[in-house]
Design an enzyme around this catalytic site. Structure first.
Site, PDB file in Angstrom:
ATOM      1  N   LEU B  80       0.821  -1.210   0.000  1.00 41.40           N
ATOM      2  CA  LEU B  80       0.000   0.000   0.000  1.00 41.40           C
ATOM      3  C   LEU B  80       0.860   1.267   0.000  1.00 41.40           C
ATOM      4  O   LEU B  80       0.366   2.365   0.262  1.00 41.40           O
ATOM      5  CB  LEU B  80      -0.963  -0.040   1.182  1.00 41.40           C
ATOM      6  CG  LEU B  80      -1.849  -1.306   1.191  1.00 41.40           C
ATOM      7  CD1 LEU B  80      -2.689  -1.356   2.455  1.00 41.40           C
ATOM      8  CD2 LEU B  80      -2.736  -1.380  -0.038  1.00 41.40           C
ATOM      9  N   CYS B  81       2.118   1.112  -0.295  1.00 42.49           N
ATOM     10  CA  CYS B  81       3.086   2.205  -0.306  1.00 42.49           C
ATOM     11  C   CYS B  81       2.988   3.012  -1.608  1.00 42.49           C
ATOM     12  O   CYS B  81       2.787   2.447  -2.670  1.00 42.49           O
ATOM     13  CB  CYS B  81       4.472   1.554  -0.238  1.00 42.49           C
ATOM     14  SG  CYS B  81       5.683   2.493   0.638  1.00 42.49           S
ATOM     15  N   HIS B  82       3.139   4.326  -1.489  1.00 43.21           N
ATOM     16  CA  HIS B  82       3.121   5.184  -2.674  1.00 43.21           C
ATOM     17  C   HIS B  82       4.462   5.116  -3.417  1.00 43.21           C
ATOM     18  O   HIS B  82       5.505   4.903  -2.815  1.00 43.21           O
ATOM     19  CB  HIS B  82       2.833   6.629  -2.262  1.00 43.21           C
ATOM     20  CG  HIS B  82       1.447   6.809  -1.732  1.00 43.21           C
ATOM     21  ND1 HIS B  82       1.119   6.534  -0.417  1.00 43.21           N
ATOM     22  CD2 HIS B  82       0.297   7.216  -2.332  1.00 43.21           C
ATOM     23  CE1 HIS B  82      -0.181   6.771  -0.233  1.00 43.21           C
ATOM     24  NE2 HIS B  82      -0.701   7.177  -1.371  1.00 43.21           N
ATOM     25  N   MET B 125       9.229   4.128   4.797  1.00 45.66           N
ATOM     26  CA  MET B 125       9.314   2.749   4.313  1.00 45.66           C
ATOM     27  C   MET B 125      10.533   2.551   3.418  1.00 45.66           C
ATOM     28  O   MET B 125      11.146   1.482   3.420  1.00 45.66           O
ATOM     29  CB  MET B 125       8.030   2.360   3.566  1.00 45.66           C
ATOM     30  CG  MET B 125       6.781   2.344   4.439  1.00 45.66           C
ATOM     31  SD  MET B 125       6.994   1.610   6.095  1.00 45.66           S
ATOM     32  CE  MET B 125       7.571  -0.038   5.697  1.00 45.66           C
ATOM     33  N   GLU B 126      10.886   3.600   2.671  1.00 47.19           N
ATOM     34  CA  GLU B 126      12.075   3.505   1.812  1.00 47.19           C
ATOM     35  C   GLU B 126      13.327   3.368   2.682  1.00 47.19           C
ATOM     36  O   GLU B 126      14.232   2.579   2.373  1.00 47.19           O
ATOM     37  CB  GLU B 126      12.172   4.748   0.916  1.00 47.19           C
ATOM     38  CG  GLU B 126      11.209   4.766  -0.265  1.00 47.19           C
ATOM     39  CD  GLU B 126       9.756   5.049   0.111  1.00 47.19           C
ATOM     40  OE1 GLU B 126       9.478   5.377   1.288  1.00 47.19           O
ATOM     41  OE2 GLU B 126       8.893   4.939  -0.780  1.00 47.19           O
ATOM     42  N   ASP B 140      23.504 -12.841   3.088  1.00 52.67           N
ATOM     43  CA  ASP B 140      23.721 -13.686   1.904  1.00 52.67           C
ATOM     44  C   ASP B 140      25.206 -13.916   1.645  1.00 52.67           C
ATOM     45  O   ASP B 140      25.625 -15.035   1.343  1.00 52.67           O
ATOM     46  CB  ASP B 140      23.089 -13.008   0.680  1.00 52.67           C
ATOM     47  CG  ASP B 140      23.205 -13.846  -0.581  1.00 52.67           C
ATOM     48  OD1 ASP B 140      22.974 -15.073  -0.505  1.00 52.67           O
ATOM     49  OD2 ASP B 140      23.508 -13.288  -1.650  1.00 52.67           O
TER      50      ASP B 140
END
Lengths: 170, 170, 170, 170, 170, 170
Positions: B80-82, B125-126, B140
């Protein structure tokens, strides 16, 4: 500190160049990996999530789908990761239990992913990416009410198939 | 437990349907977010990373690029992130210091992202996605020598710009 | 058949070459588009979806998220489409009503998307892509019980903002 | 209404959690799926497409490529879909025939995709996604002259390979 | 060799860390970039492309679309590139002319991209990526008949808008 | 000019429609492809890259990672290319040697990719895409000091595995 033969970072060649490690000679086997993450939030954030789920929108279902879709994107995110056509992705939640597990101020929600593949290399990164993005999605959906949520203990808990044998985190 | 007016999850409408929240009426302002994550590994894993960096390949540079590129993928990962055209992304590391900070068995490496944008909504969020993917990339690259690495304390530490004011995590 | 001045396909230049049309001179305005699609299935498929939603998994929520995420991917799917940072995406469902709307053999579920942006060009394609992928997701989740589901009437129903004025499909 | 054993939605587990179904035990076989969609437009829109194709740009070729490329993106769009390395993708068109098939006001163009793979699961979703995105591309390229185009009858018409046998839509 | 103040690689900070350069303070202006690439092939490969275009499939149209779509993917490919919502993308070809320009053994096809944006930073990389992927697409479509095609002279030929003024390659 | 049986472009069918060629009947074999590209820059640009690498940021490492990640994106960029889960990707550089190879004005840096897969079709396009994007990344990172860099000689130099035998470019 003494180090044994295993202090090699296989993603670099002898000159120090990063590379996608050659898995062409490895066996195609059924491989499974499980990873977990914990989302630590205010107790009131958890009760809001829980109460919404009943009739006003389910944060955990959105997170679950985000995690599954992210597992499929792993090789686009982790630079030296192989592209693997996954056989299955499953995401479970262990929710805080009433009274006992919600402390006076915080609650901890656990996310568990299980990813399987039939391939030349394992799916640890897919399992870890799935729980990470699921956890970030919970953050995103709750950040308006709780900006201090933290994501903890992202780790591989089990891995089977492949040459290195069955691993279970102690 | 008494909850105030803020127990709303804005990503759901009144019927419980998930949605991408309308930001059309919000102001375009300069916004910055900073997030952190810690990668906890065996002390010997850290010394291998550190020694490699000098002449045999730099794990942290690979992680840094993975984090920057992931910041640009955030809206494809978080449902739901822009979509936000970022102005800048920067990733720093606080490496374990000798003797004092490497305990006898584990070392903790801190990742700090700073993301900025000129837009109608913020880049929390970024910033969080950047540190998460950078941390997973370290996992990794080191998993062949240390499968028990864990990623801890993914959290937003600062946020400015936008209506909700300047936030600094205590 | 007589054609007026509007028989031009603007995605081709005068030599017939495809191109992404230049929108640099257009005004930045608030634009909204709404699109719909119908998923026609066996009546028993619908009742399975409906009964599952209560306690065994909600097909429509998965479809809704798929539609929202697809709206953000539109410019990667439609070759000559512009990249637009969307302000909002919303997906609603009109479910078949009991007795009256479920015919003896089939039921029709309607998907409605509403997409908005503040940009130089409109979001018709984003709205149409959202309903299309939401509908395909319903197909995917139900195909084991109903392979003959069809998707019908994908169409733009409303569009506002921009030079061409307010359009409402009759 | 009586339901048999097949009213299960396999994308949910017994607790109602969505998941990517485990195909690890399924046989690797050659699988083919064919899907169709119809694009219904004004008759004058069709004649514009047809006349352009000769010397001023070919809408159908753009749509064809969009459909082929979209087939490869299916698992990124449909949340619970497996990633499948496709063997072949082909898109054909049945164009309206003159006089007889162009009614006084509308024309219907049919898109047919054929997708094949050698894998543990089928390519229905890839075939359906291919025709859907091809149809949306036609909409995109013609929307300046015909905003009321609708996309109809997206459906699976044939499927072979795999345990469930040869399916042909009646 | 004496170097002036311009021997700075701005994608690294003073400590040598890569970063996405901050463009937040730069002006939003209309910016255009043009790039070219040449595809050098056997003369017979060119005549096959040319003869096919008439009635058996147009290699250049496929390449054109690939180039346009790739321009939109630039920030996902070039690690430190900003995401830019492009205003326009156009790809032209200068085809070898008969007799004079097809030498006895090779022909050279030129690809020219023109990309524009209204943004804080330029679109050189988008223009260069567009011609590169268009050229690679031609290679892909012709490799069965000419494996020795080479791509030459990928370069920026013009750039305007932005602080650094109008650049035209000599 | 006389052409033999090989003047067929296999990406088109007999009607001229583009398609993803069917590889379902081809053998799964180990396949390797190697490609090269040259980045021609001012001599001073090269010395800046070289001097930075020691302590101020390594352009070639960024380019290497970009090339590896791009190899995994090939089928999303080249429209008719198959999706192939790569076994290995490696990128090497041949840097200009002092005095002898840096001419008074320009230096030429060579990029070599080696890509391998176990699949039904080869990885020429992945090898070529890897060197192209690595080269473009070098351009991006140096464009502030040298806008006239050109990328030359992108070509396949070796290919083995598959029906057409071992190819080495003369």
């Amino acid at each position: 500190m003494i180090m044994g033969a295993n202090n090699q970072l296989t993603h670099f060649d002898e000159s120090g160049a990063s590379r996608m490690v050659d898995v062409g000679e490895k066996q195609i086997t059924a491989r499974v990996a499980r990873a977990t993450a914990s989302v630590v939030m205010k107790a009131s954030t958890w009760t809001t999530i829980r109460d919404h789920a009943i009739k006003k929108g389910d944060v955990l279902e959105v997170a679950r789908l985000a995690g599954i879709m992210a597992a499929k994107q792993t090789s686009n995110l982790i630079p030296l990761c192989h592209q693997l056509p996954l056989d299955a992705v499953k995401i479970d939640f262990e929710v805080p239990q009433f009274d006992s597990e919600i402390s006076s101020t915080t609650a901890s929600l656990k996310i568990i992913s299980t990813v399987s593949v039939t391939a030349r290399t394992g799916v640890e990164m897919e399992a870890l990416t799935a729980v990470s993005i699921a956890a970030l999605t919970i953050y995103d959906m709750c950040k308006a009410i709780d900006r201090e949520i933290s994501i903890e203990h992202i780790e591989l808990v089990e891995k089977s198939g492949g040459r290195s044998g069955h691993f279970i985190k102690k």
